[in-house]
Design a protein around this motif. Structure first.
Motif, PDB file in Angstrom:
ATOM      1  N   ASP A  71      23.310   4.644   4.509  1.00 35.45           N
ATOM      2  CA  ASP A  71      22.370   3.602   4.932  1.00 35.45           C
ATOM      3  C   ASP A  71      23.050   2.281   5.294  1.00 35.45           C
ATOM      4  O   ASP A  71      22.443   1.430   5.930  1.00 35.45           O
ATOM      5  N   ILE A  72      24.302   2.119   4.970  1.00 33.15           N
ATOM      6  CA  ILE A  72      25.047   0.913   5.342  1.00 33.15           C
ATOM      7  C   ILE A  72      25.114   0.784   6.872  1.00 33.15           C
ATOM      8  O   ILE A  72      25.127  -0.310   7.413  1.00 33.15           O
ATOM      9  N   ARG A  73      25.151   1.903   7.570  1.00 37.61           N
ATOM     10  CA  ARG A  73      25.300   1.905   9.028  1.00 37.61           C
ATOM     11  C   ARG A  73      23.973   1.793   9.775  1.00 37.61           C
ATOM     12  O   ARG A  73      23.930   1.955  10.983  1.00 37.61           O
ATOM     13  N   LEU A  74      22.900   1.517   9.072  1.00 36.19           N
ATOM     14  CA  LEU A  74      21.564   1.523   9.689  1.00 36.19           C
ATOM     15  C   LEU A  74      21.023   0.135  10.003  1.00 36.19           C
ATOM     16  O   LEU A  74      19.898   0.010  10.435  1.00 36.19           O
ATOM     17  N   THR A  75      21.808  -0.900   9.769  1.00 37.15           N
ATOM     18  CA  THR A  75      21.312  -2.249   9.998  1.00 37.15           C
ATOM     19  C   THR A  75      22.040  -2.927  11.153  1.00 37.15           C
ATOM     20  O   THR A  75      23.202  -2.657  11.430  1.00 37.15           O
ATOM     21  N   TYR A  76      21.293  -3.813  11.816  1.00 37.77           N
ATOM     22  CA  TYR A  76      21.836  -4.574  12.926  1.00 37.77           C
ATOM     23  C   TYR A  76      22.795  -5.625  12.393  1.00 37.77           C
ATOM     24  O   TYR A  76      22.462  -6.369  11.485  1.00 37.77           O
ATOM     25  N   LEU A  77      23.965  -5.667  12.963  1.00 34.63           N
ATOM     26  CA  LEU A  77      24.938  -6.691  12.630  1.00 34.63           C
ATOM     27  C   LEU A  77      25.165  -7.528  13.871  1.00 34.63           C
ATOM     28  O   LEU A  77      25.398  -6.987  14.955  1.00 34.63           O
ATOM     29  N   LYS A  78      25.059  -8.817  13.723  1.00 36.15           N
ATOM     30  CA  LYS A  78      25.254  -9.706  14.881  1.00 36.15           C
ATOM     31  C   LYS A  78      26.579  -9.383  15.562  1.00 36.15           C
ATOM     32  O   LYS A  78      27.594  -9.231  14.905  1.00 36.15           O
TER      33      LYS A  78
END
Length: 99
Positions: free
Chosen positions: A90-97
């Motif tokens: 789940d670490i790879r599921l969020t938008y990072l600026k």
């Protein structure tokens, strides 16, 4: 539409992939559903990618979004996604600026 909003939206092609993956059924109860539930919510910058989207019926989607059962349901959804995507994290599921 800005980059963040676009990244969090669930495109039609992703909905089609998720609907097929889940056989058009709620992954929690087996009722007919829609592929529009983010595992990591949009409010938490959850991406609109197949690894972060599942098919839920209205009742289960409401329970996931608005009830005290959220953590229990989140664990069930995580298990389901892990079964579909080896190495799912789940670490790879969020938008990072900057993405």
């Amino acid at each position: 539409m800005n980059r963040r909003t676009k990244a969090l939206d669930i495109p039609a092609r992703v909905k089609k992939v998720v609907y097929a993956r889940d056989n058009g059924l709620c992954i929690l109860c087996g009722s007919p559903g829609a592929p529009n539930a983010h595992y990591v919510s949009r409010g938490q910058s959850g991406l609109g990618i197949p690894e972060n989207v599942v098919t839920l019926c209205r009742t289960c989607h409401r329970a996931y979004d608005q009830s005290t059962q959220r953590e229990i349901l989140k664990n069930e959804i995580a298990g389901y996604l892990r079964s579909k995507y080896p190495g799912w994290d789940d670490i790879r599921l969020t938008y990072l600026k900057g993405d």
